[in-house]
Design an enzyme around this catalytic site. Structure first.
Site, PDB file in Angstrom:
ATOM      1  N   GLY A  77      18.435  14.211  25.215  1.00  9.78           N
ATOM      2  CA  GLY A  77      17.028  13.861  25.005  1.00  9.78           C
ATOM      3  C   GLY A  77      16.763  12.390  25.262  1.00  9.78           C
ATOM      4  O   GLY A  77      17.613  11.537  25.009  1.00  9.78           O
ATOM      5  N   ARG A 141      20.975  18.229  30.039  1.00  3.48           N
ATOM      6  CA  ARG A 141      21.795  18.665  28.913  1.00  3.48           C
ATOM      7  C   ARG A 141      23.043  19.454  29.326  1.00  3.48           C
ATOM      8  O   ARG A 141      23.639  20.142  28.504  1.00  3.48           O
ATOM      9  CB  ARG A 141      20.952  19.507  27.949  1.00  3.48           C
ATOM     10  N   ASP A 172      27.461  14.706  20.877  1.00  2.00           N
ATOM     11  CA  ASP A 172      28.154  15.686  21.727  1.00  2.00           C
ATOM     12  C   ASP A 172      28.522  15.086  23.084  1.00  2.00           C
ATOM     13  O   ASP A 172      29.634  15.301  23.581  1.00  2.00           O
ATOM     14  CB  ASP A 172      27.281  16.932  21.947  1.00  2.00           C
ATOM     15  N   LYS A 198      23.311   6.835  22.006  1.00  2.00           N
ATOM     16  CA  LYS A 198      21.880   7.099  22.203  1.00  2.00           C
ATOM     17  C   LYS A 198      21.419   8.253  21.344  1.00  2.00           C
ATOM     18  O   LYS A 198      22.152   9.235  21.217  1.00  2.00           O
ATOM     19  CB  LYS A 198      21.655   7.456  23.672  1.00  2.00           C
ATOM     20  N   THR A 199      20.304   8.200  20.737  1.00  2.00           N
ATOM     21  CA  THR A 199      19.527   9.323  20.209  1.00  2.00           C
ATOM     22  C   THR A 199      18.481   8.821  19.234  1.00  2.00           C
ATOM     23  O   THR A 199      18.782   7.997  18.357  1.00  2.00           O
ATOM     24  CB  THR A 199      20.350  10.448  19.537  1.00  2.00           C
ATOM     25  N   ASP A 201      17.373  10.518  17.030  1.00  2.00           N
ATOM     26  CA  ASP A 201      17.631  11.194  15.743  1.00  2.00           C
ATOM     27  C   ASP A 201      18.353  10.302  14.726  1.00  2.00           C
ATOM     28  O   ASP A 201      18.343  10.600  13.532  1.00  2.00           O
ATOM     29  CB  ASP A 201      18.469  12.459  15.969  1.00  2.00           C
TER      30      ASP A 201
HETATM   31  P1  FBP Z   1      19.377  14.298  21.443  1.00  2.00           P
HETATM   32  O1  FBP Z   1      19.202  12.802  21.485  1.00  2.00           O
HETATM   33  O2  FBP Z   1      20.451  14.711  20.505  1.00  2.00           O
HETATM   34  O3  FBP Z   1      19.552  14.869  22.786  1.00  2.00           O
HETATM   35  O4  FBP Z   1      18.057  14.924  20.790  1.00  2.00           O
HETATM   36  C1  FBP Z   1      16.834  14.312  20.695  1.00  2.00           C
HETATM   37  C2  FBP Z   1      15.743  15.334  20.428  1.00  2.00           C
HETATM   38  O5  FBP Z   1      14.508  14.671  20.599  1.00  2.00           O
HETATM   39  C3  FBP Z   1      15.784  16.037  19.064  1.00  2.00           C
HETATM   40  O6  FBP Z   1      15.140  15.299  18.051  1.00  2.00           O
HETATM   41  C4  FBP Z   1      15.067  17.334  19.363  1.00  2.00           C
HETATM   42  O7  FBP Z   1      15.428  18.372  18.471  1.00  2.00           O
HETATM   43  C5  FBP Z   1      15.548  17.642  20.754  1.00  2.00           C
HETATM   44  O8  FBP Z   1      15.829  16.394  21.370  1.00  2.00           O
HETATM   45  C6  FBP Z   1      14.547  18.417  21.584  1.00  2.00           C
HETATM   46  O9  FBP Z   1      15.057  18.527  22.869  1.00  2.00           O
HETATM   47  P2  FBP Z   1      14.413  19.403  24.024  1.00  2.00           P
HETATM   48  O10 FBP Z   1      13.113  18.754  24.368  1.00  2.00           O
HETATM   49  O11 FBP Z   1      15.415  19.341  25.127  1.00  2.00           O
HETATM   50  O12 FBP Z   1      14.230  20.770  23.461  1.00  2.00           O
END
Ligand code: FBP
Length: 547
Positions: A77, A141, A172, A198-199, A201
């Protein structure tokens, strides 16, 4: 391409670096490290990259470096600041030797496997400095985990003369970076692999990685809008706003936004799980706050809800698990049943405990739970509109309380989900500086021949000049966890700690925030102006780092 006035002004911003990185550096090695748990297993799985020392860069003598090419991947993300990691990396390798080249793999790890890449030249990099988004090369991803993917990747790395690959990703992706580093080391391919945290979250952090990039900007963006809603709420005084916030499993974003905006209610998933709360317990808690505020004449309020809540309610988790198994085995029969009868059919097939919970859910949510499956057969919990689920259940409870004379007031709800609004925001000064420093540090790790390391920048509540740059062996962050039925080495995900300073600070004041209208309106991210407005790190970091 037309640019906004802010984009033009921000292009000129020179991100700050830790003082030690502004000249030539030398790598100071610490003691050998161990993984956070399961040391024997991890050591066996990573014989070439286990136990390496922590690295800190300090000022040193200038050296000459032979030309080299580097590859970079954005994974998962979007998070504000990704472009600055890449520009820091670019500037770092160019400083080592102007002949060095940087290649970007397109649309995430898939670009490496499919040999989809572009050279990132100075002109391209300059277009993206201090901007949000991952659009410079795109993200994806695809999981890099199979040997054949590593080999396909090696083919193109060899062809382009790439000596080191930087993977910018979450827990991951960095786990996979570590597996790749180990694989290339074991094969003696001469390719180093470096990770960057990065994230949005905020769940990739530990003793050595203080925060993941993007969390700062995303939380500030959401907090601006939450503050605006709170002000609207306190102006009209007729709505309860239910706001769901991204963050996957962890509640860091919800907690940080609560600390910034002081809403009436913020649910923390980790607490719900620890206290073994049921959905009804959560609904009763919210309804009680609504009723108490109504008794004081306040028929309005703001509720923050973390995205992953539903999975942390132990009873819901059990229901979802039984539904997954049941529908995997009986999907065909279920689909052949008339839509209007499907709910009763499921209720008749579930265990009594889960049937009772399922029956208590609003129609729409019950349907989402039984219909929307991902390719692995799991419910896509992030698609469940928890904000609506809770407000509908609160409304039902309040209606019952009204009959009993326990609620005198009005309840009208508005719903919001903030996630995508913040993932590509222009990075705050903190993220612009932090990301640039992470990228620059990655170039220094490469120059020093390191592999299997994550770029690390610490002491982040101090001014950027005092930040400490270095590297952390990724194996140090690992433990063994069950994934898809198998025990796997993975980076430990950081959830909200209930004995941590940020949660404790929130828990100490939430009852006051529930009763009183103590909203704080943070306003938009400021890029220019007094340092107390423009350069503050998150409250989470400030509480965590407070000595
Ligand atoms: P990562 O940084 O772990 O990839 O996730 C960020 C995030 O924004 C999460 O908060 C959310 O659940 C997810 O990506 C949604 O991803 P997508 O738009 O691919 O469904």
């Amino acid at each position: 391409m037309t640019k906004s006035a802010l984009q033009i002004a921000r292009a000129a911003y020179q991100p700050k670096l830790p003082k030690a990185l502004t000249g030539a550096v030398v790598a100071k090695e610490g003691e050998p490290t161990q993984s956070v748990a399961d040391q024997e297993e991890i050591k066996k799985l990573f014989p070439n990259t286990y136990g390496m020392p922590l690295i800190q860069f300090v000022e040193g003598e200038a050296k000459e470096f032979a030309p080299m090419n580097v590859g970079v991947i954005l994974s998962g993300g979007q998070a504000p600041g990704g472009h600055n990691v890449i520009s820091g990396l670019f500037d770092g390798i160019k400083k080592l030797n102007p002949a060095n080249k940087l290649y970007g793999f397109i649309l995430g790890p898939g670009g490496l496997v499919d040999h989809n890449y572009m050279e990132l030249t100075a002109d391209i990099i300059d277009e993206y400095r201090n901007t949000g988004g991952f659009d410079i090369i795109g993200s994806g991803r695809t999981k890099l985990e199979k040997e054949e993917q590593f080999e396909k990747g090696y083919e193109i790395l060899k062809e382009l003369g790439i000596k080191a690959l930087v993977i910018i990703g979450g827990d991951d992706s960095n786990t996979n970076a570590c597996v790749l580093a180990e694989y290339y080391a074991a094969k003696n391919y001469g390719v180093q692999v470096i990770g960057c945290p990065k994230t949005i979250d905020g769940d990739l952090k530990n003793d050595m990685i203080e925060t993941s990039f993007g969390f700062d900007t995303a939380c500030k963006t959401y907090s601006e809008v939450i503050g605006n809603i709170e002000r609207d709420c306190n102006s009209a005084r007729k709505y309860w706003h239910f706001i769901k916030l991204m963050g996957r499993s962890a509640s860091h974003i919800a907690l940080e936004c609560a600390l910034q905006t002081q809403p009436n209610i913020c649910i923390i998933s980790e607490e719900v799980e620890a206290k073994n709360m049921s959905l009804d317990d959560i609904v009763t808690y919210i309804a009680q706050v609504v009723a108490d505020r109504a008794a004081a004449g306040n028929n309005f309020g703001t509720v923050l809800i973390p995205e992953g809540l539903i999975e942390f309610i132990p009873a819901m988790k059990r229901l979802i698990a039984e539904l997954n198994d049941f529908l995997a085995a009986n999907g065909e029969e279920f689909n052949s049943i008339k839509r209007s009868k499907q709910r009763d059919y499921i209720i008749s097939k579930l265990s009594p405990e889960n049937a009772a919970i399922y029956a208590s859910l609003p129609e729409g949510v019950a349907r989402q739970l039984s219909l929307d499956r991902d390719p692995h057969g799991n419910v896509q919990v992030s698609l469940i509109e928890t904000e609506k689920l809770l407000s509908e259940m609160v409304a039902t409870k309040l209606a019952a309380w009204k009959e009993e004379g326990k609620f005198v007031g009005k309840f009208a709800a508005q719903h919001h989900f903030f996630g995508y609004e913040g993932r590509c925001a222009a990075p705050s000064n903190f993220d612009a500086d932090y990301c640039y420093s992470l990228g620059y540090t990655a170039s220094m790790l490469i120059a020093n021949g390191k592999t299997g390391y994550m770029s690390s920048v610490r002491n982040t509540t101090a001014p950027a000049a005092e930040w400490i740059a270095g590297g952390v062996p990724i194996t140090m962050m690992m433990n063994m966890e069950r994934r898809h039925g198998e025990m796997k080495p993975v980076i430990q995900k950081a959830l909200v700690k209930l004995d941590g300073a940020p949660f404790k600070a929130f828990a100490a004041v939430r009852d006051t925030w529930a009763k009183e209208t103590a909203y704080v309106y943070p306003g938009p991210i400021q890029y220019f102006g007094p340092t107390e407005v423009c350069d503050q790190p998150t409250k989470t970091l400030q509480y965590e780092q407070a000595k």
